[in-house]
Design an enzyme around this catalytic site. Structure first.
Site, mmCIF file in Angstrom:
data_model
loop_
_atom_site.group_PDB
_atom_site.id
_atom_site.type_symbol
_atom_site.label_atom_id
_atom_site.label_comp_id
_atom_site.label_asym_id
_atom_site.label_seq_id
_atom_site.Cartn_x
_atom_site.Cartn_y
_atom_site.Cartn_z
ATOM 1 N N LYS A 1 0.893 -1.170 0.000
ATOM 2 C CA LYS A 1 0.000 0.000 0.000
ATOM 3 C C LYS A 1 0.932 1.221 0.000
ATOM 4 C CE LYS A 1 -2.605 3.435 1.379
ATOM 5 N NZ LYS A 1 -1.788 4.500 0.745
ATOM 6 N N GLU B 1 8.882 2.007 11.255
ATOM 7 C CA GLU B 1 9.997 2.954 11.139
ATOM 8 C C GLU B 1 9.388 4.339 11.007
ATOM 9 O OE1 GLU B 1 13.009 2.617 11.813
ATOM 10 O OE2 GLU B 1 12.930 0.430 11.942
HETATM 11 N N1 NDP Z 1 9.811 8.169 8.610
HETATM 12 C C1 NDP Z 1 9.637 8.548 7.377
HETATM 13 O O1 NDP Z 1 10.361 8.146 6.518
HETATM 14 C C2 NDP Z 1 8.493 9.419 7.049
HETATM 15 C C3 NDP Z 1 7.962 10.274 7.984
HETATM 16 N N2 NDP Z 1 6.945 11.068 7.651
HETATM 17 C C4 NDP Z 1 6.443 11.999 8.669
HETATM 18 O O2 NDP Z 1 5.055 11.968 8.665
HETATM 19 C C5 NDP Z 1 4.511 13.247 8.392
HETATM 20 C C6 NDP Z 1 3.225 13.103 7.597
HETATM 21 O O3 NDP Z 1 3.457 12.446 6.352
HETATM 22 P P1 NDP Z 1 2.352 11.480 5.785
HETATM 23 O O4 NDP Z 1 2.554 11.134 4.388
HETATM 24 O O5 NDP Z 1 1.029 12.067 6.104
HETATM 25 O O6 NDP Z 1 2.649 10.152 6.625
HETATM 26 P P2 NDP Z 1 1.640 9.016 7.019
HETATM 27 O O7 NDP Z 1 2.192 8.297 8.178
HETATM 28 O O8 NDP Z 1 0.275 9.564 7.108
HETATM 29 O O9 NDP Z 1 1.652 8.056 5.727
HETATM 30 C C7 NDP Z 1 2.501 6.948 5.546
HETATM 31 C C8 NDP Z 1 1.724 5.797 4.912
HETATM 32 O O10 NDP Z 1 0.692 5.358 5.808
HETATM 33 C C9 NDP Z 1 -0.565 5.374 5.143
HETATM 34 N N3 NDP Z 1 -1.610 5.616 6.144
HETATM 35 C C10 NDP Z 1 -2.134 6.804 6.543
HETATM 36 N N4 NDP Z 1 -3.080 6.599 7.496
HETATM 37 C C11 NDP Z 1 -3.156 5.267 7.702
HETATM 38 C C12 NDP Z 1 -3.923 4.437 8.566
HETATM 39 N N5 NDP Z 1 -4.818 4.945 9.417
HETATM 40 N N6 NDP Z 1 -3.742 3.096 8.517
HETATM 41 C C13 NDP Z 1 -2.832 2.562 7.675
HETATM 42 N N7 NDP Z 1 -2.081 3.290 6.823
HETATM 43 C C14 NDP Z 1 -2.225 4.625 6.840
HETATM 44 C C15 NDP Z 1 -0.410 6.466 4.112
HETATM 45 O O11 NDP Z 1 -1.386 6.385 3.104
HETATM 46 P P3 NDP Z 1 -1.871 7.738 2.343
HETATM 47 O O12 NDP Z 1 -0.728 8.233 1.576
HETATM 48 O O13 NDP Z 1 -2.954 7.246 1.481
HETATM 49 O O14 NDP Z 1 -2.328 8.679 3.430
HETATM 50 C C16 NDP Z 1 0.997 6.183 3.615
HETATM 51 O O15 NDP Z 1 0.991 5.087 2.741
HETATM 52 C C17 NDP Z 1 5.635 13.967 7.684
HETATM 53 O O16 NDP Z 1 5.522 15.334 7.831
HETATM 54 C C18 NDP Z 1 6.832 13.418 8.381
HETATM 55 O O17 NDP Z 1 7.036 14.113 9.600
HETATM 56 C C19 NDP Z 1 6.390 11.027 6.399
HETATM 57 C C20 NDP Z 1 6.875 10.209 5.433
HETATM 58 C C21 NDP Z 1 8.010 9.359 5.680
#
Ligand code: NDP
Ligand code: AKG
Length: 468
Positions: free
Chosen positions: A163, A238
């Protein structure tokens, strides 16, 4: 007449020019996800029964396909999430290398013979796959992160449902197409595009999904961990970082500046391993600051497809707004803005100037909250002890660097720093695929990805006792 129910779609846009649509992707319904999970479940026993070296050959073929598609996938990545083409190509090449590494896992040992107290018995460990693995991934590494989850899952005999983040789904679909071109058996490698709060959540809750591997925000990660724990599924998270770099008075300042710029601002600061806190010993603070600000001024901002661009846009509108809010909050909290701090008004996309603050209160947002953007905070300290105490003053513990030529300081840092990745005279970002990767404290669920460490998550150990 037969009525076919067609999927809704969502569009993925170019953050460098948000009116440009990069592609349309299926917004799956829960019923469609159900079919995918069933297919992955049915495919599992056949895939798990294949000899591991044969599974490795499939991964080699996927690597060949990804290599063939490298240019196209890298261009798609740059258009879809903004990182420069050079970085996108590097990441795709890293995906090829990860596939080859885990292809080789099919030929390596998976257990131990352990002396038994019974002289007539043979006791050994072996490993078995978990079943269907759900991989939920972010937009910041749309090729490398999915592949470093999918490749070990497959190598050890699991089937996979990816996903991807909505904003990186066009790239993810092209990656999965490489597995399909490599002719993996039906149902072994699957993609489920759609919203995290619907499709991602349903994947985490599904009883046929034995394990979830996630990279992304802390809020979502913790929620996933709770749900998985509740139903007894294995999970690996992570999440964020607030990664410090320490520059001591014995450091080579030019090396330290270059690494701070690269670690903090490449990929527009959107790496969980990105440098965000720069802790500098007072004897060299002013000299370091001056060199850093000169290097920041030289950064060229623009569309990642243009060869002259060093730093592209933020990947999404939400991320762009979040970073501007964080900068504003930092200013209101009394930090001194030394450089940047604004959107780039001459460009239409989600561009923000590289931003540097000083006089930051340790307890305030710029020192404590993950920003995930091109923002650095400078701190002045008077000793290595103070530097390490400040570096450890964070809920996160992913990556940390020190720049010094003093061996005692290096050793003290490697011993006392609470982080999963410790780097000496090297930037905080940059992960090698053959080494364990993961964080301490709130940065992860304490497991490790990549390298040989991946076997711990993607398999279960069986202890076998055979009595003759
Ligand atoms: N550690 C890292 O590498 C990362 C950290 N981040 C942090 O997170 C913040 C927000 O970024 P964001 O993209 O919103 O990160 P999210 O944690 O929202 O998204 C990461 C993944 O989780 C999915 N997801 C979102 N909600 C759910 C849920 N309830 N159950 C299962 N899967 C879910 C997202 O899908 P969908 O895209 O459809 O929402 C995406 O595939 C950033 O500003 C940063 O601080 C972000 C990206 C990478
Ligand atoms: O630093 C790297 O290469 C990896 C970073 C990472 O895994 C992430 O940002 O999610």
């Amino acid at each position: 007449m037969t009525q076919m129910k067609t999927a809704a779609t969502f569009k993925s846009v170019n953050p460098a020019r948000p009116t440009e649509v990069v592609g349309h992707v299926e917004d799956l319904s829960i019923e469609m996800l159900e079919k995918i999970v069933n297919r992955a479940q049915r495919a599992h026993s056949g895939w798990a029964m294949l000899p591991a070296p044969e599974r490795g050959m499939y991964l080699h073929r996927a690597a060949d396909e990804l290599q063939l598609q490298l240019e196209d996938i890298a261009i798609t990545m740059t258009k879809e999430m903004g990182k420069t083409l050079a970085e996108a190509k590097g990441e795709t090449a890293r995906g090829v290398a990860i596939l080859r590494y885990f292809a080789g896992e099919g030929m390596r040992e998976i257990g131990q013979v352990i002396p038994s107290a019974d002289s007539d018995a043979l006791m050994y460990t072996t490993r078995c796959p978990l079943g269907v693995v759900g991989a939920i991934t972010p937009w910041n590494f749309p090729v490398a992160i999915p592949i470093w989850k999918i490749a070990p899952a497959l190598a050890y005999g699991n089937t996979v449902i990816l996903k991807p983040a909505e904003e990186a789904s066009v790239t993810a679909r092209k990656v999965i197409a490489c597995f399909h071109s490599a002719q993996f058996p039906e149902g072994v490698v699957n993609i489920a595009t759609g919203q995290g709060t619907a499709i991602g959540k349903a994947l985490v809750e599904h009883p046929y999904v034995s394990a979830i591997t996630f990279t992304g925000s802390n809020a979502v990660g913790k929620q996933i961990g709770r749900t998985a724990l509740e139903r007894g599924a294995k999970y690996q998270l992570e999440m964020g970082g607030k990664n410090p770099v320490i520059v001591t008075k014995d450091a080579d300042l030019d090396v330290a500046v270059e690494a701070t710029i690269s670690g903090g601002l490449k990929s527009t600061g959107q790496k969980c391993t990105a440098t965000s806190r720069v802790i500098v010993e007072e004897d060299v603070y002013d000299a370091f600051k001056e060199k850093l600000l000169r290097a920041v001024e030289a950064i060229t901002i623009g569309d990642g497809l243009e060869a002259s661009t060093w730093m592209g846009p933020l990947a999404t509108k939400a991320q762009f707004e979040k970073v501007l809010e964080a900068i504003d909050k930092g200013k209101k909290e009394g930090a001194t803005l030394l450089a940047g701090g604004n959107r780039v008004s001459s460009l239409d996309g989600y561009f923000i100037e590289p931003t540097v603050f000083e006089n930051v209160d340790h307890s305030k947002s710029l020192a404590q909250e993950e920003i995930f953007g091109p923002v650095l905070a400078l701190f002045r300290i008077s000793s290595i002890q103070e530097a390490i105490a400040l570096a450890n003053n964070s809920e996160y513990g992913l990556s940390a660097s020190i720049f010094t030529t003093n061996i005692q300081e290096m050793l003290t840092f490697t011993t006392e720093m609470q982080a999963g990745l410790i780097r000496v005279n090297a930037e905080s970002a940059g992960v090698e695929l053959q080494a364990p990767f993961g964080g301490m404290k709130s940065s992860s669920s304490h497991s490790r990805e990549q390298g040989r460490a991946a076997i711990e998550f993607f398999t279960s150990v069986k202890t076998v006792f055979v009595k003759g």
